[in-house]
Write an enzyme that holds these catalytic residues in place. Sequence first.
Site, short mmCIF file in Angstrom:
data_model
loop_
_atom_site.label_atom_id
_atom_site.label_comp_id
_atom_site.label_asym_id
_atom_site.label_seq_id
_atom_site.Cartn_x
_atom_site.Cartn_y
_atom_site.Cartn_z
N HIS A 1 0.80 -1.22 0.00
CA HIS A 1 0.00 0.00 0.00
C HIS A 1 0.84 1.28 0.00
CE1 HIS A 1 -3.85 -1.97 0.28
NE2 HIS A 1 -3.42 -2.72 1.29
N GLU B 1 -6.89 -12.47 5.57
CA GLU B 1 -7.65 -11.23 5.45
C GLU B 1 -9.02 -11.42 4.80
OE1 GLU B 1 -4.85 -7.96 4.30
OE2 GLU B 1 -3.98 -9.49 3.00
N ASP C 1 -9.15 -5.59 5.54
CA ASP C 1 -9.60 -6.39 4.40
C ASP C 1 -10.59 -7.47 4.83
OD1 ASP C 1 -8.44 -5.50 1.86
OD2 ASP C 1 -6.53 -5.83 2.84
#
Length: 268
Positions: free
Chosen positions: A50, A154, A180
């Site tokens: 990210h 996740e 997530d």
Amino acid sequence: MASATPRSLKARLNDGEGPFYGLFLLSFSPTLAEIAGHAGYDFVVVDMEHGSGGISDALPCLRALAATGTPAILRVPDNSPTWAKKALDLGPQGIMIPMIDCPLSAQQAVSHCRYPPAGVRGAAYPIVRASKYGMDEDYINKCESELMIMCQVESEEAVRKVKEIAAVDGVDCIMIGPLDLSVSMGYLGDPGNGKVKEMIRVAEKAVLGTKEKGSDGGSAGAYLGGFAMPQDGPEELKKRGYNMVCGAVDVGLFKSAAVEDVKTFKMK
């Protein structure tokens, strides 16, 4: 002659140390990485999933962390042999792989971190940073045993199979990803939802149940890692038995400090 290196994060966990507290680095700022190391974080995750940077941006951060003696973990964008190969050649103490939903995916992640015949990692050990550019002659004998492979769970599917994922040979740590996970359950923007919390507890119980002493005295199963959230702080994770706690993000810390600084000035 190669200089001696301190005990790895994985070795310290195996010796019963911890829990360890870490920071996520999304800015790819070597200065912030260095500050984090001097501040005393047990590890820093340089985030290529990210964060805005890639391999060449991560390298200066790893060098800054090494200067402070702080273990670096690289989070790769996805579960691929190419990303794993490039990340491992930089020489992090750990690699974090996102979106591991089943045992097969975990087995593939481990294979990306192993040289043939045990895996598919490409070999450039005489010339990469991980082996001190070939000056650490023992690198190929110890790199796989010292590396911490961290698989992120996740999704609902992953939680249902988390015990099997944790049992995959070579998986050292299960990282539970609350954001997530909440999205996969239909709770976008609501990671503190009660049903999400229940799912996280299911995953925690399953992983903690795998970490038992083997008959030979060694440890079996996977360590438990996770991300602190506003509704579930690092102290709470510590109380519930987490071995690895990621407590903050560098850009988040700066944002909070900057907003508060401006607010304080304007209020006066």
